[in-house]
Write an enzyme that holds these catalytic residues in place. Sequence first.
Site, PDB file in Angstrom:
ATOM      1  CB  SER A 222      -0.941   0.004   1.217  1.00 41.40           C
ATOM      2  OG  SER A 222      -0.216  -0.157   2.419  1.00 41.40           O
TER       3      SER A 222
ATOM      4  CG  ASP B 272      -2.624   5.029   7.796  1.00 45.21           C
ATOM      5  OD1 ASP B 272      -1.466   4.626   8.028  1.00 45.21           O
ATOM      6  OD2 ASP B 272      -3.103   5.087   6.650  1.00 45.21           O
TER       7      ASP B 272
ATOM      8  CG  HIS C 149      -0.572   4.187   4.215  1.00 46.51           C
ATOM      9  ND1 HIS C 149      -1.356   3.418   5.049  1.00 46.51           N
ATOM     10  CD2 HIS C 149      -0.089   3.351   3.266  1.00 46.51           C
ATOM     11  CE1 HIS C 149      -1.359   2.165   4.602  1.00 46.51           C
ATOM     12  NE2 HIS C 149      -0.585   2.098   3.533  1.00 46.51           N
TER      13      HIS C 149
END
Length: 372
Positions: free
Chosen positions: A92, A347, A350
Amino acid sequence: MVLDWFSWLAVWKQCDYSDGRWVWDDGHGGGGGGRPRELRHEDDVQVRRQRQARRRVPALAVAAGGGNLSALDPAAFLRLVRGKRLAFVGDSTARNQAEALVCHLATVARPVTVRRDEERLGRKFWRWSFPAPHDVNISTYWSPFLVRSEGHSEDYAMEHEVVFLDALTEPWAADLDAMDVMVISAGHWFPHGAIYYDDGRIVGVHNRPDMNRTEMSVVDVYRKVMQRTLERVNSMSSGDKLVVVATIPPAHFDSKYSWNHRDACSRQTPYDAGEAKVEDTEAALRKVVLDEVAIAAARRRRRRRGLRFEVLDVTRLASMRPDAHPGVYIFKHAYAGGPVPETAPNDCLHYCAPGPVDTFNDILMQMIAGGG
């Protein structure tokens, strides 16, 4: 002093972008006309944290008096890659970089979203097309181990991974020869518990104390996979191609909290010089990329084909930005300043746009341009 985009090319090789510092962007650098204020995905609306973009100053250029990394100009980028196919292959973090690039390019040209086999692959394959006069395609290929895997990476209900070290994944391997620019970014899944197969037999495991099998080093497995990936790229590329391998961008989960605690990555400022530490495993994975890309490049030179290998060395520059993750801002109420429960989706892996992930693409543009 901020160099314009073309002037930067003249000093590109003199600047070590991997070892510098972050400074505030005054909005006048490069030709990009500023950054998008947030990133939204067309069919997966995940609002990213609004931030002032920070630009990175390569240390050597600062000493020389003006080597700032110029911001990506979206119109210039589309001209540069006209008629080409760009592919981001890996986990990702690869998709994160591709989405940030498409978001930025969309400020000057509207992309068309194309999916292939959506029901089976979901977000494992995505393609954006910028129609004529650009004729540019940007694709993402989900392949967290680069080789074939079964388990948690394919089905979160499963606890472990089964990794086949001698089988590259479809569809990226099948589409390889059609790629003009290939960005490989993978690494975060390798520390997961796994069983490794090679040539039809189990050759080892990682973090599987329930199995009486040889424990394999994550770094050794990563090296083997990277070697086989680059060997396949070398053997299956018939035309000109730029292959860019990114080093791992660190996550910033605060060890004082669980991963889903609202304060797990709540820092609001970058690390100062000397404050950031790259962990041993991430440093070792970074070195694998540096080593194996150098070997692949030497092999390519012997064959004299139009194939070029580069390293997108982002580990140290990303390690300095614990403030640049979406954090709890993926929780729908947090972005508007609403209350966030102590345990919430979080998160810390990212990177937001604008921020480091945009800088990855600034560097990518220079690599593409540097090939002539």
